[in-house]
Design a protein around this motif. Structure first.
Motif, PDB file in Angstrom:
ATOM      1  N   LEU A  71    -122.398 -67.533 -12.770  1.00  0.00           N
ATOM      2  CA  LEU A  71    -123.591 -66.802 -12.329  1.00  0.00           C
ATOM      3  C   LEU A  71    -124.614 -66.727 -13.459  1.00  0.00           C
ATOM      4  O   LEU A  71    -125.807 -66.945 -13.256  1.00  0.00           O
ATOM      5  CB  LEU A  71    -123.193 -65.384 -11.907  1.00  0.00           C
ATOM      6  CG  LEU A  71    -122.262 -65.325 -10.685  1.00  0.00           C
ATOM      7  CD1 LEU A  71    -121.359 -64.115 -10.760  1.00  0.00           C
ATOM      8  CD2 LEU A  71    -123.080 -65.302  -9.416  1.00  0.00           C
ATOM      9  N   SER A  72    -124.115 -66.397 -14.656  1.00  0.00           N
ATOM     10  CA  SER A  72    -125.015 -66.245 -15.800  1.00  0.00           C
ATOM     11  C   SER A  72    -125.117 -67.565 -16.560  1.00  0.00           C
ATOM     12  O   SER A  72    -124.274 -68.456 -16.392  1.00  0.00           O
ATOM     13  CB  SER A  72    -124.470 -65.157 -16.735  1.00  0.00           C
ATOM     14  OG  SER A  72    -123.202 -65.531 -17.252  1.00  0.00           O
ATOM     15  N   ASN A  73    -126.148 -67.653 -17.396  1.00  0.00           N
ATOM     16  CA  ASN A  73    -126.275 -68.820 -18.280  1.00  0.00           C
ATOM     17  C   ASN A  73    -125.421 -68.548 -19.513  1.00  0.00           C
ATOM     18  O   ASN A  73    -125.841 -67.850 -20.439  1.00  0.00           O
ATOM     19  CB  ASN A  73    -127.736 -69.038 -18.670  1.00  0.00           C
ATOM     20  CG  ASN A  73    -127.897 -70.242 -19.584  1.00  0.00           C
ATOM     21  OD1 ASN A  73    -126.893 -70.816 -20.041  1.00  0.00           O
ATOM     22  ND2 ASN A  73    -129.128 -70.617 -19.851  1.00  0.00           N
ATOM     23  N   ILE A  74    -124.204 -69.106 -19.510  1.00  0.00           N
ATOM     24  CA  ILE A  74    -123.245 -68.788 -20.582  1.00  0.00           C
ATOM     25  C   ILE A  74    -123.748 -69.248 -21.949  1.00  0.00           C
ATOM     26  O   ILE A  74    -123.320 -68.721 -22.969  1.00  0.00           O
ATOM     27  CB  ILE A  74    -121.831 -69.371 -20.286  1.00  0.00           C
ATOM     28  CG1 ILE A  74    -121.872 -70.879 -20.046  1.00  0.00           C
ATOM     29  CG2 ILE A  74    -121.188 -68.648 -19.104  1.00  0.00           C
ATOM     30  CD1 ILE A  74    -120.481 -71.521 -19.870  1.00  0.00           C
ATOM     31  N   LEU A  77    -124.058 -72.188  -3.968  1.00  0.00           N
ATOM     32  CA  LEU A  77    -124.594 -73.025  -2.879  1.00  0.00           C
ATOM     33  C   LEU A  77    -124.973 -74.403  -3.431  1.00  0.00           C
ATOM     34  O   LEU A  77    -124.731 -75.438  -2.799  1.00  0.00           O
ATOM     35  CB  LEU A  77    -125.804 -72.340  -2.226  1.00  0.00           C
ATOM     36  CG  LEU A  77    -125.558 -70.892  -1.765  1.00  0.00           C
ATOM     37  CD1 LEU A  77    -126.799 -70.328  -1.065  1.00  0.00           C
ATOM     38  CD2 LEU A  77    -124.352 -70.797  -0.833  1.00  0.00           C
ATOM     39  N   MET A  78    -125.548 -74.407  -4.654  1.00  0.00           N
ATOM     40  CA  MET A  78    -125.875 -75.690  -5.304  1.00  0.00           C
ATOM     41  C   MET A  78    -124.599 -76.496  -5.563  1.00  0.00           C
ATOM     42  O   MET A  78    -124.580 -77.721  -5.427  1.00  0.00           O
ATOM     43  CB  MET A  78    -126.586 -75.428  -6.632  1.00  0.00           C
ATOM     44  CG  MET A  78    -127.951 -74.800  -6.497  1.00  0.00           C
ATOM     45  SD  MET A  78    -128.499 -74.260  -8.135  1.00  0.00           S
ATOM     46  CE  MET A  78    -130.206 -73.931  -7.814  1.00  0.00           C
ATOM     47  N   ILE A 133    -112.929 -78.867  -5.463  1.00  0.00           N
ATOM     48  CA  ILE A 133    -112.803 -77.496  -5.989  1.00  0.00           C
ATOM     49  C   ILE A 133    -114.117 -77.072  -6.644  1.00  0.00           C
ATOM     50  O   ILE A 133    -114.670 -77.805  -7.473  1.00  0.00           O
ATOM     51  CB  ILE A 133    -111.669 -77.405  -7.041  1.00  0.00           C
ATOM     52  CG1 ILE A 133    -110.323 -77.802  -6.421  1.00  0.00           C
ATOM     53  CG2 ILE A 133    -111.600 -76.006  -7.655  1.00  0.00           C
ATOM     54  CD1 ILE A 133    -109.173 -77.889  -7.433  1.00  0.00           C
ATOM     55  N   VAL A 134    -114.595 -75.891  -6.247  1.00  0.00           N
ATOM     56  CA  VAL A 134    -115.691 -75.224  -6.960  1.00  0.00           C
ATOM     57  C   VAL A 134    -115.039 -74.051  -7.679  1.00  0.00           C
ATOM     58  O   VAL A 134    -114.323 -73.271  -7.056  1.00  0.00           O
ATOM     59  CB  VAL A 134    -116.775 -74.730  -5.973  1.00  0.00           C
ATOM     60  CG1 VAL A 134    -117.787 -73.834  -6.680  1.00  0.00           C
ATOM     61  CG2 VAL A 134    -117.472 -75.914  -5.301  1.00  0.00           C
ATOM     62  N   ILE A 135    -115.241 -73.950  -8.977  1.00  0.00           N
ATOM     63  CA  ILE A 135    -114.536 -72.901  -9.723  1.00  0.00           C
ATOM     64  C   ILE A 135    -115.450 -72.124 -10.658  1.00  0.00           C
ATOM     65  O   ILE A 135    -116.200 -72.713 -11.438  1.00  0.00           O
ATOM     66  CB  ILE A 135    -113.323 -73.487 -10.508  1.00  0.00           C
ATOM     67  CG1 ILE A 135    -112.564 -72.377 -11.250  1.00  0.00           C
ATOM     68  CG2 ILE A 135    -113.726 -74.612 -11.448  1.00  0.00           C
ATOM     69  CD1 ILE A 135    -111.162 -72.769 -11.708  1.00  0.00           C
ATOM     70  N   ASN A 136    -115.381 -70.795 -10.513  1.00  0.00           N
ATOM     71  CA  ASN A 136    -115.918 -69.882 -11.517  1.00  0.00           C
ATOM     72  C   ASN A 136    -114.697 -69.176 -12.089  1.00  0.00           C
ATOM     73  O   ASN A 136    -114.183 -68.230 -11.479  1.00  0.00           O
ATOM     74  CB  ASN A 136    -116.892 -68.878 -10.905  1.00  0.00           C
ATOM     75  CG  ASN A 136    -117.477 -67.946 -11.958  1.00  0.00           C
ATOM     76  OD1 ASN A 136    -117.036 -67.946 -13.111  1.00  0.00           O
ATOM     77  ND2 ASN A 136    -118.454 -67.144 -11.571  1.00  0.00           N
ATOM     78  N   LEU A 189    -122.815 -75.841 -13.245  1.00  0.00           N
ATOM     79  CA  LEU A 189    -124.028 -75.105 -12.886  1.00  0.00           C
ATOM     80  C   LEU A 189    -123.908 -73.709 -13.464  1.00  0.00           C
ATOM     81  O   LEU A 189    -122.918 -73.023 -13.187  1.00  0.00           O
ATOM     82  CB  LEU A 189    -124.138 -74.995 -11.361  1.00  0.00           C
ATOM     83  CG  LEU A 189    -124.623 -76.261 -10.675  1.00  0.00           C
ATOM     84  CD1 LEU A 189    -124.076 -76.347  -9.273  1.00  0.00           C
ATOM     85  CD2 LEU A 189    -126.133 -76.290 -10.666  1.00  0.00           C
ATOM     86  N   CYS A 190    -124.888 -73.280 -14.254  1.00  0.00           N
ATOM     87  CA  CYS A 190    -124.823 -71.901 -14.724  1.00  0.00           C
ATOM     88  C   CYS A 190    -126.223 -71.344 -14.858  1.00  0.00           C
ATOM     89  O   CYS A 190    -127.174 -72.077 -15.121  1.00  0.00           O
ATOM     90  CB  CYS A 190    -124.040 -71.795 -16.024  1.00  0.00           C
ATOM     91  SG  CYS A 190    -124.816 -72.458 -17.477  1.00  0.00           S
TER      92      CYS A 190
END
Ligand code: DQA
Length: 151
Positions: A102-105, A134-135, A72-75, A125-126
């Motif tokens: 997407l953003s640097n939280i 993709l990363m 699972i990749v989750i945003n 990843l952020c």
């Protein structure tokens, strides 16, 4: 059969493209989905790309992934910072999990510095915009390949 990666997106991510472009960029969810499909193909993976504004729907999809997906990749969007239910579902699914933003939280408001997901994710990843997805696929392909199979 190619392993399937569930890519889950939480609330307001359907608005990408027009939503706060200075923070989230101008790429739409459809664009990210098609980039992920193409990249996953090059990694020998299938993807199941979904978005919901409803916490319970995300929980149900995670539960189903336990038997249908290899990772699972989750945003989780804003649910990242609030949802014990999504965290519990990820724990129960027992699959590799990569958290993406997407953003640097960590460069934003302090309430975004707490993630209920990070503690149950294999990696986070952020701050890389849509490239983060993709990363995350690169990262999860290594975890899926390295998952021992039982025989
Ligand atoms: C987000 C960051 C969250 O804090 C926010 O609520 C989102 C998007 C990101 O991708 O940067 O909806 O997950």
């Amino acid at each position: 059969m190619k392993p399937t990666i569930l890519i889950l997106n939480g609330p307001n991510l359907n608005m990408l493209g027009s939503r706060e472009p200075s923070i989230y960029g101008t790429e739409t969810m459809e664009f990210i989905a098609s980039s992920c499909t193409e990249h996953a193909g090059s990694l020998g993976l299938e993807i199941d790309f979904r978005q919901s504004n409803y916490e319970g729907e995300l929980v149900t999809w995670i539960q189903q992934a336990g038997s249908n997906a290899a990772g699972i990749v989750i945003n989780a969007g804003a649910y990242t910072h609030t949802s014990v239910a999504i965290r519990d579902a990820l724990m129960a699914a027992s699959l590799p999990v990569i958290e993406v933003h997407l953003s640097n939280i960590y460069r934003r408001e302090s309430f975004r510095h707490t993630s209920y997901i990070s503690g149950v994710a294999d990696g986070v990843l952020c701050g890389f915009g849509s490239d983060g997805y993709l990363m995350a696929l690169d990262a999860i392909s290594r975890l899926v390949v390295n998952t021992p199979t039982t025989d």
